[in-house]
Design a protein around this motif. Structure first.
Motif, PDB file in Angstrom:
ATOM      1  N   SER A 172       0.817  -1.213   0.000  1.00 53.84           N
ATOM      2  CA  SER A 172       0.000   0.000   0.000  1.00 53.84           C
ATOM      3  C   SER A 172       0.851   1.263   0.000  1.00 53.84           C
ATOM      4  O   SER A 172       0.322   2.358  -0.196  1.00 53.84           O
ATOM      5  N   ASN A 192      -4.723   1.827   4.096  1.00 56.02           N
ATOM      6  CA  ASN A 192      -4.790   2.664   2.893  1.00 56.02           C
ATOM      7  C   ASN A 192      -5.255   4.086   3.196  1.00 56.02           C
ATOM      8  O   ASN A 192      -5.831   4.755   2.348  1.00 56.02           O
ATOM      9  N   ASP A 236      -3.809   6.951   0.875  1.00 52.83           N
ATOM     10  CA  ASP A 236      -4.495   7.162  -0.399  1.00 52.83           C
ATOM     11  C   ASP A 236      -5.817   7.871  -0.194  1.00 52.83           C
ATOM     12  O   ASP A 236      -6.198   8.742  -0.965  1.00 52.83           O
TER      13      ASP A 236
END
Length: 259
Positions: free
Chosen positions: A83, A220, A223
């Protein structure tokens, strides 16, 4: 009797010598103040190191507790690496198979924090290599040089870095190619004679970015934050208002004009 021209030159020379003397005295005083500042800065650096060393000891049991929890989460470090926007490029498909046996990752500064640190990968018994720990050690010396050592990986028969490649050097920075095996990194070492300006990009990312909060990458969240920022930027006009709201306001104004 001295003529006027000679007298003017003598007075000019005397004035120049006086200015030179004043300038020298001013520079000497400035140097004294600068030296005093350097002493204060050195004291501040020593205090910062003392505080850092103190809190490193306080963090140790907390990191140990975190590692114990991480070991109960399947493929935690593999997911965190994949990730990460940079580290994900270092893991080939074969590397990912090895990472499934990664039990813990640890970053530990030396007691004298400015002298170096270790990065340790601990593995469960696996079909790839005999080692249970792979360690990369970074040492920094007072004379401005550094050394890097890494564990020699004892690959089992038929195993190894099938996609290993040489590092590409860019000035004083060692950057990785997308097709290199991550495990090649452990053999990328250098001696004590190497200037301290040589950087290990992977080590810096692991130590300064991944290690402090790996959960951010496992979830994550990095992101998600980036996407939220992009959405906010796309949804706002240059004045900070939503573009849709502005259009609705314009339609309302048009309706009022028609009535």
């Amino acid at each position: 009797m001295m003529d006027k021209g000679k007298r003017a030159r003598v007075e000019e020379d005397d004035g120049s010598e006086q200015l030179d003397t004043e300038l020298v005295l001013a520079i000497e005083k400035l140097q004294e103040v600068q030296d005093e500042l350097e002493k204060v800065n050195e004291e501040a650096s020593d205090k910062v190191l003392e505080v850092e060393q103190k809190y490193n000891e306080i963090r140790r049991p907390v990191y140990s507790k975190r590692n114990e929890i991480i070991q109960t989460i399947p493929d935690f470090w593999l997911t965190a690496f994949l990730s990460h926007p940079t580290l994900c490029e270092l893991l080939s498909e074969e590397d990912q198979k090895v990472f499934k046996y990664l039990q813990s990752l640890d970053v530990e500064d030396f007691k004298d924090v400015k002298s170096g640190y270790n990065i340790t990968f601990s593995f469960r018994p696996n079909p790839h290599f005999e080692n249970t720990k792979l360690v990369k050690v970074f040492r920094f010396y007072d004379e401005g040089t550094s050394s890097v050592t890494g564990t020699h990986i004892q690959w089992k028969d038929g195993m190894g870095m099938t996609n290993g490649a040489l590092l590409e050097k860019d000035g004083n920075k060692r950057s990785f190619l997308s097709n290199i095996s991550f495990f090649k990194w452990f053999s990328d070492t250098h001696s004590k004679d190497t200037p301290d300006g040589m950087h290990d990009e992977v080590a810096e990312i692991i130590k300064e970015d991944l290690w402090p909060n790996p959960l951010k990458y496992f979830n994550n969240e990095a992101d998600d934050d980036e996407y939220e920022d992009e959405d906010d930027a796309q949804g706002k006009g240059v004045d900070g208002f939503d573009e849709e709201d502005e259009l609705e306001d314009e339609d309302d104004d048009d309706d009022d004009d028609d009535s």
